[in-house]
Structures are given as C-alpha cells and as structure tokens.
Design an enzyme around this catalytic site. Structure first.
Site, short mmCIF file in Angstrom:
data_model
loop_
_atom_site.label_atom_id
_atom_site.label_comp_id
_atom_site.label_asym_id
_atom_site.label_seq_id
_atom_site.Cartn_x
_atom_site.Cartn_y
_atom_site.Cartn_z
CE LYS A 1 -72.91 11.30 -22.05
NZ LYS A 1 -74.05 10.47 -21.55
CG HIS B 1 -45.34 9.02 -30.94
ND1 HIS B 1 -46.93 8.16 -30.72
CD2 HIS B 1 -46.04 10.34 -30.56
CE1 HIS B 1 -47.36 8.93 -30.20
NE2 HIS B 1 -46.76 9.80 -30.18
CG ASP C 1 -71.52 8.83 -19.55
OD1 ASP C 1 -70.71 8.81 -20.62
OD2 ASP C 1 -72.20 9.31 -19.76
CD GLU D 1 -52.77 8.75 -28.08
OE1 GLU D 1 -53.88 8.70 -28.18
OE2 GLU D 1 -52.51 9.37 -28.84
#
Ligand code: ADP
Length: 580
Positions: free
Chosen positions: A381, A555, A457, A249
């Site tokens: 999660k 951006h 993770d 990103e």
C-alpha cells in the site's frame, strides 16, 4: 463465525431510530433521557420554572394563611388568586416529585456497575424468546431518507443511554448482544445522540452485519451504497467477460466499455501471468552490520532454501515459499519473503509463514531483534520501486492489436496520433513528473473500480495500478499494437471482502467466485488478467479520447449530465475522466 452461533433474534426496531417521547415508568437512565427528550424546553429550564412556581405559590399561600388567622377569616373561604396558587403548588409538587423522586429511587435500587448490569440484563433478555423481525419495508431496504423510524425497544434505549454516557464501550456491543444488526442500530442511535447528526442517507437495514464481523469492518453503523456498472464483453484470451466496476465517476464505465468494444471488434486481447507471489518483509536488527550481513548470506544461500521452505510452508496448505530477497540499512536487515498463496490475495498467509521463519531463525541468531513483521520493504500500500521492478501479487502483461478501421470507426482517431500521444504523455510526461510505475493514462481508475466491486483491498490500488502502457504502429503503420504491463496486481477470490454477498456476486459474474478446488490459484490469476484486460480497454479509450480532443466534450456530456443518458451512451464516443 462465532457470532452467528446462538444469535439472539433481533427485536423489531427501525432503520434509523430517532428520539422517542417518554413512555413513563421504567429505570433511571432511560427515564432521564426520555423525559428530557419529551419536553419542549431544555430540562434545566423546565426544572427552574417549576421550582419557581412551587416557591412562589407556597410563599403566597403562607402569607394569605397568616393574614386570615390574624383577621379571623375562615380558612375555607378562598379567593381566585388563592385557587390559582393552590393549583400551581400542586402541579409543581407533582412535577418535582416525579422528577427527583424517580431518580432517587433508581439510584437506591440500581447496581452501581452499569456495564455488568447491562451484561446480565442482555443475557436475561436473550433467554427470552423474541418474535422474529418483520421483513424490512422496501424503502428501508433502499435506505430511503423518507423511511419512517420505528420505535426503539425499551431494553435498547437503556443500552443506547449507557453507550452515550460512556458506561458501555461501543465496540463490545456485537459480542455482548450476540446480534450484529441490533448492535449496529444501537451504535448508530448513540452516535446520533452524541453528534446530533441523523445520517439519514446512510442505510442501516438490508445488510448482513454478521458477515463482516471480525473480518471486514468494526464498529459498523450502516453501509455506503455504490453503483456498479458493467463494461464488456471484454474478449480476453478467447473468453467473453463482463467486467463489474463500482464507481461514482461519470465516464469511467462508458469509456472502458468503448475500449472493450474496440478490442472485441479487433479479435480480442491476450494476457500472460508472468509471476505470482505475495511478499512480506520483516525488519530485524543486530548488534552490528556484520551480523546482519551474516543472516543475509544465510537466507540467500540456495543450500538453505529447502529448510526455510519447510518451516515457512507449515503455515498453510497454499502458502509456498518462492524466495527471500534481502536489503541492509546499517545493522538493520530487511528480508522480503515471497510466496504463492493459492486464490487468496495472501497477506495473512505470507505473514504467518514469515513468523514461522523468524521463530526458527531466533535459535541460530539469538542476537536478532525482531523490530517489526513488516519493515516496508514488502511493500504494501505504498508506492515503491521494489514492487515495480520485482513484482508483487500477480505480474501480468496484456496486449491487443487494434485494426486501423476500428481505430477510426470506434475510437474516432488514427494510429499515428495515438502512438505519438502515448510517447509524449505516458512515457515522456510521466518521466518528467518522476513517476514510479505511473506510465499510463488512468490504470488506477479501472483497478480501483474492479477492486471495490469484487471485494479486494482498495488500498492496494497503489501498487496494483502500477502500469506501463505501450503503443506501437504495426503492419506498415496501419494497425495499433497496445499493451499494458502491470507487475503488482494484488487480488484474491477468497478471504477479506470477497465473501460478502455483493462482492461475491461480482466475482461470480466473472466466473471466479471463491477458491478453485481443482487448480488452486487459477481463479485469482484469472481475476488479475481481467483487471489487466479492463485496464487495456480503459487506456485505449482514454488515450483515443485525448488524441481526438474529445475529453472536455465527453465530460460535459457525462459529468454535467442531462437526465437522458441513452443518447449519449449510444454515441459512445469520447469519454474519459478529466483528472487524467
Ligand atoms: P489472505 O491471506 O489473502 O489475507 P485469508 O487468510 O483471509 O487471505 O484467506 C485465506 C484462507 O482461505 C486460508 O485460511 C486458506 O486456507 C483458505 N483457502 C481455501 N481455499 C483456498 C485457495 N484455493 N487458495 C487460498 N486459500 C484458500
């Protein structure tokens, strides 16, 4: 790992094997595959042409023979058409004999149990000394699509054909071959033949497949490359830290870097680990809610804690029971065990301890029916209030005071605008959205990038990114107090993906590689504070960019990039991912 012992030296073969022409000779499966591959037409069309040629030539020659006998013409006087017919007959005969003949011979001599055949063959070949593999070419290491494929050894061709035909399950390759790189190459080639997709951009060479066996990834066919940027130095608790971030990103690393600069120029940030405990919550069912309540009372009675801890702690040198929190839904009981886990993130450790306790409880509560070792009250999660309120993993708060001049010079905004935006966006806006632990601008951006770089993770970014960002004007409204409170940062420096070479290098950069032998758990806690510190930097930078109205401009600069980024980076002004 078991696979590393006595591993067979891999024969040389390419990074992305492709179709090879038939080499002639050899056993059935391989010949069928290669012959088809070598022909310009599909094999059934070629067969049809040669069969027709054979039949036509034969019929023509027979007729001519009969006419010659009737006309008493000598048989050895042949016309041009007859010469062509004889050539056609011979050529088609050779083709048909080699095609069907070899298949027939193979079917007679080959063992019907192909998988067993493969096992014996592999063992036999393993016994043979194989030359060491050549060092991969630089372009192969980089996974360049231009890398020229090397020829796959004949023995591997056989295995590929068997995998394609479904005679050998792909998942047994590592175990059976004893060579993880070779297994990945064969699986990759089989996949290519099944799907018709080359996956040229996915590198195969340049990765230690043995290091992931039985721990990180099954059925490997390559590895994904991700760039790692570094933000910093982040001045945190008196240490200068360079934070590795794996991301695709644009803006993210640059934005975090700018936040780090603002923090450093203001004297640094400080952090506190409020809590450190991993949780697992099995669910059990009783014949009645009353019985479930009895076990709940037993588990929550302080008088029973020591006994439970002794049972639980048997599982590991590092897992130490901290407490049990229970919840009831009808006759189902959810028991949320919490324990310290040293430098491990701790899911395995806590699960083993919980299993010990369940086994122990079964004696006194024989009517207890264990439904699952994980009943989702853990909560792993998934977005859940229990983690937000009670914490999971490391609960960390991190703060800094950003001086007025730094807000102006580095962040290009002012304190009042930042405070106001934070209230309206991160507090009120998230409340309007019904957020659960999402009172921040983009904590998950930073958390996930660090998680991937350091072998955590990545799925645990869900709860690890829970964060409330607070901004206040202090010192008569001149300076900015910023804090991030993150109750469930789940990180470790041992186990899982942390031992892999790249991830381990990133942990090393942070000074938290592997276990801390002197003070077990301190490496993982330090890593959690770095995550919080980097989130602080990321929040500061993004909120500033939005307050200054720079978001879209940055951006356009970073995500719709021109080739020359150096100027844009030097400006280091407003930067922030558009999604937030
Ligand atoms: P997790 O519980 O996070 O899934 P693993 O079970 O994969 O982690 O890895 C933890 C292992 O590392 C355990 O076997 C443990 O005994 C070992 N270990 C060695 N040193 C430490 C340490 N300082 N903290 C935690 N675990 C450690």
């Amino acid at each position: 790992m078991a696979m590393e012992v006595g591993r067979r030296v891999p024969p040389p073969h390419g990074s992305a094997p492709r179709r090879q022409p038939a080499t002639g000779g050899g056993e059935g499966e391989r010949v069928r595959v290669q012959a088809g591959d070598a022909l310009p037409l599909p094999i059934r069309h070629t067969n049809l042409i040669f069969s027709a040629l054979f039949a036509a030539s034969l019929v023509y020659l027979m007729r001519r023979w009969r006419e010659k006998i009737r006309a008493s013409t000598p048989l050895d006087v042949v016309s041009l058409a007859e010469i062509f017919a004889i050539c056609g007959l011979v050529a088609s005969l050779i083709y048909l004999l080699s095609f069907f003949g070899i298949a027939f011979v193979h079917s007679v001599v080959s063992n019907s149990d192909d998988e067993e055949d493969f096992i014996i063959d592999s063992r036999h070949k393993q016994a043979r000394a194989a030359p060491p593999p050549p060092a991969p070419a630089p372009c192969a290491l980089l996974g360049s699509p231009a890398a020229a494929p090397e020829k796959m050894p004949e023995e591997d061709e056989e295995i590929v054909a068997a995998v394609v035909a479904g005679k050998i399950p792909s998942y047994v390759l590592e175990t059976r071959l004893g060579d993880c790189r070779r297994a990945a190459g064969i699986r990759r080639e089989a996949l290519r033949r099944i799907t018709g997709r080359d996956m040229d951009g996915l590198p195969l060479d340049g990765f230690d497949y043995a290091s992931i066996l039985g721990q990180c990834c099954e059925l490997p066919v390559g590895y994904v490359q991700l760039p790692v940027g570094v933000a910093g130095p982040l001045l945190l608790d008196g240490r200068r830290v360079y934070v590795p971030m794996a991301t695709t990103e644009g803006c993210l690393v640059a934005s975090t870097n700018r936040g780090c600069k603002a923090i450093a120029e203001s004297g640094g940030a400080s952090s506190v680990v409020l809590k450190d405990g991993m949780t697992r919550a099995p669910v059990v069912r009783f014949p009645s809610a009353r019985r479930a309540a009895e076990l709940k009372a037993f588990l929550e009675d302080p008088a029973n804690f020591d006994t439970l801890a002794v049972v639980f702690n048997r599982s590991s040198r590092f897992g130490r029971l901290q407490g049990v929190k229970c919840a009831i839904a009808g006759r189902n009981l959810y028991m949320r065990f919490s324990c310290s886990t040293g430098d491990a993130m701790g899911m395995n450790m806590v699960s083993k301890g919980v299993q010990n306790v369940l086994d122990y409880l079964q004696a006194d509560f024989p009517d207890m029916d264990v439904i699952s070792i994980s009943g989702n009250f853990c909560s792993d999660k998934k977005s859940a209030a229990v983690n937000w309120i009670d914490g999971r993993g490391k609960s960390v708060v991190c703060e800094a005071v950003i001086k007025e001049e730094v807000v102006k010079k580095v962040l290009k905004t002012n304190v009042q605008a930042l405070v106001e935006l934070n209230v309206i966006k991160n507090l009120a806006g998230s409340a309007v959205a019904g957020a659960l632990g999402g009172f921040n601008a983009h904590a998950s951006n930073i958390v996930t990038a660090i998680f991937i770089a350091t072998g955590q993770d990545p799925a645990q970014n869900v709860e690890s990114s829970q964060c409330i960002t607070m901004l206040e004007a202090i010192n008569d409204g001149k300076d900015l107090h910023i804090s991030v409170t993150m109750p469930s940062i789940e990180v470790g420096t041992v186990g899982g993906g942390t031992q892999l070479a790249s991830q381990s290098a990133c942990l090393d950069l942070l000074g938290v590689k592997s276990a801390n032998r002197e003070f077990p758990g301190s490496n993982a806690r330090l890593l959690a504070t770095v995550v919080a510190g980097a989130v602080l930097a990321g929040e500061l930078s993004l909120i500033s960019a939005q307050a200054a109205g720079h978001l879209v401009n940055s951006h356009m600069k970073y995500n719709r990039s021109s080739k020359d980024m150096s100027k844009a980076l030097a400006e280091a002004t407003a930067v922030k991912p558009k999604k937030c």
